[in-house]
Motif scaffolding. Structure first.
Motif, PDB file in Angstrom:
ATOM      1  N   THR A   1       0.860  -1.187   0.000  1.00  0.00           N
ATOM      2  CA  THR A   1       0.000   0.000   0.000  1.00  0.00           C
ATOM      3  C   THR A   1       0.892   1.231   0.000  1.00  0.00           C
ATOM      4  OG1 THR A   1      -1.764  -1.147   1.181  1.00  0.00           O
ATOM      5  CG2 THR A   1      -1.796   1.258   1.212  1.00  0.00           C
ATOM      6  N   SER A   2       0.739   2.063  -1.006  1.00  0.00           N
ATOM      7  CA  SER A   2       1.621   3.216  -1.181  1.00  0.00           C
ATOM      8  C   SER A   2       0.802   4.489  -1.324  1.00  0.00           C
ATOM      9  CB  SER A   2       2.515   3.008  -2.415  1.00  0.00           C
ATOM     10  OG  SER A   2       3.290   4.154  -2.684  1.00  0.00           O
ATOM     11  N   LYS A   3       1.426   5.610  -1.004  1.00  0.00           N
ATOM     12  CA  LYS A   3       0.856   6.929  -1.219  1.00  0.00           C
ATOM     13  C   LYS A   3       1.958   7.852  -1.719  1.00  0.00           C
ATOM     14  CE  LYS A   3      -2.679   6.684   2.442  1.00  0.00           C
ATOM     15  NZ  LYS A   3      -3.202   7.328   3.675  1.00  0.00           N
ATOM     16  N   VAL A   4       1.581   8.860  -2.465  1.00  0.00           N
ATOM     17  CA  VAL A   4       2.557   9.873  -2.877  1.00  0.00           C
ATOM     18  C   VAL A   4       3.124  10.530  -1.625  1.00  0.00           C
ATOM     19  CG1 VAL A   4       2.849  12.097  -4.019  1.00  0.00           C
ATOM     20  CG2 VAL A   4       1.496  10.307  -5.113  1.00  0.00           C
ATOM     21  N   GLY A   5       4.455  10.628  -1.560  1.00  0.00           N
ATOM     22  CA  GLY A   5       5.113  11.196  -0.398  1.00  0.00           C
ATOM     23  C   GLY A   5       5.618  10.175   0.596  1.00  0.00           C
ATOM     24  N   VAL A   6       5.352   8.882   0.337  1.00  0.00           N
ATOM     25  CA  VAL A   6       5.804   7.821   1.245  1.00  0.00           C
ATOM     26  C   VAL A   6       7.205   7.355   0.841  1.00  0.00           C
ATOM     27  CG1 VAL A   6       5.415   5.410   1.907  1.00  0.00           C
ATOM     28  CG2 VAL A   6       3.506   7.016   1.881  1.00  0.00           C
ATOM     29  N   PRO A   7       8.159   7.278   1.791  1.00  0.00           N
ATOM     30  CA  PRO A   7       9.498   6.779   1.457  1.00  0.00           C
ATOM     31  C   PRO A   7       9.503   5.258   1.308  1.00  0.00           C
ATOM     32  CG  PRO A   7       9.392   7.345   3.784  1.00  0.00           C
ATOM     33  CD  PRO A   7       8.080   7.754   3.186  1.00  0.00           C
ATOM     34  N   MET A   8      10.229   4.777   0.329  1.00  0.00           N
ATOM     35  CA  MET A   8      10.361   3.355   0.050  1.00  0.00           C
ATOM     36  C   MET A   8      11.840   2.982  -0.008  1.00  0.00           C
ATOM     37  SD  MET A   8       7.336   1.883  -0.486  1.00  0.00           S
ATOM     38  CE  MET A   8       5.628   2.286  -0.888  1.00  0.00           C
ATOM     39  N   MET A   9      12.131   1.711   0.237  1.00  0.00           N
ATOM     40  CA  MET A   9      13.487   1.197   0.065  1.00  0.00           C
ATOM     41  C   MET A   9      13.491   0.136  -1.018  1.00  0.00           C
ATOM     42  SD  MET A   9      16.075  -0.678   2.770  1.00  0.00           S
ATOM     43  CE  MET A   9      16.563   0.856   3.556  1.00  0.00           C
TER      44      MET A   9
END
Length: 250
Positions: A145-153
């Motif tokens: 589950t992702s949103k714009v502005g969320v940091p990912m690795m």
């Protein structure tokens, strides 16, 4: 000027005392016996002693005024919460709820590898529902589950020449069905726009006695990350979420 000088002296002393404490911990020369077990006592000023919800408290401590700063790349780049294992990074989901942008969910596709010599038997025993529940290192979850502005690795090397390497952190800027657009938060390519594709991954975890393939974006949310994954990161503000003893000398 005198007040500023005193403040600097106090800050230098705090840094010196903390550095000496870290060195003593590493050398195994600072320990206390509690119930017959040698344990390292963490200084009280490093602990969050008063809280109702431990996750909310460590999030507020590590990410103060998050709602105001959630779109600030430098703010997100400098911070992370570290936990011992994958099972203890539930604060990622809590922090996603604090981001009010629309969410996008990506489901993965799992199947037994045909190259496995027990393929014909395994495909009947290990159903898609069973495979979907498997969680292991360096492989994304069934549902992201992702949103714009969320940091990912990033969990795999995609293009080392372009800086898309295992462990790099990115911030999501746009969602597509087959690619995710993101800006780099760490490494030498900070601020560069990248595109993350879906990939077919085969976990190499020795605890899984069979081979299976998972098609998913090779990313995981990185508000919180495992201590192992944090190696190589440059962070200014770190929270440690320790629900179990995990340190040993050396």
């Amino acid at each position: 000027m005198r007040l500023q000088s005193n403040a600097n002296d106090t800050r230098l002393k705090e840094l010196r005392d903390f550095s000496n404490w870290i060195l003593k911990v590493g050398d195994g020369s600072i320990e206390s016996s509690i119930d017959g077990i040698d344990k390292v006592l963490i200084p009280n000023d490093l602990l969050i002693n008063e809280y109702t919800n431990p996750i909310a408290s460590i999030v507020e401590s590590t990410y103060p005024d998050f709602i105001t700063n959630c779109n600030d790349i430098e703010y997100l780049q400098q911070r992370a919460i570290l936990a011992p294992t994958l099972d203890m990074v539930e604060s990622n989901q809590y922090m996603i709820t604090l981001n009010h942008n629309p969410e996008k969910s990506y489901l993965r596709s799992d199947k037994i590898c045909r190259s496995d010599h027990t393929y014909s038997a395994l495909e009947h025993v290990h159903t898609p529902e069973f495979l979907n529940n498997i969680k292991c290192s360096s492989v994304p979850n069934h549902s992201i589950t992702s949103k714009v502005g969320v940091p990912m690795m990033l969990l795999r090397n995609i293009d080392q020449s372009a800086g898309l390497c295992n462990g790099i952190r990115l911030i999501v800027t746009k969602h597509g069905n087959q690619v995710i657009e993101a800006k780099v938060l760490s490494g030498q390519m900070i601020g560069q726009k990248m595109f993350i594709p879906r990939m077919t991954l085969t976990p190499s975890d020795s605890r899984i006695p069979f081979k299976f393939q998972r098609r998913q974006f090779p990313i995981t949310i990185s508000f919180t990350m495992t201590i192992n994954k944090s190696q190589g990161q440059s962070l200014s503000y770190v929270g440690l979420f320790l629900k179990m003893p995990l340190f040993t000398h050396g």
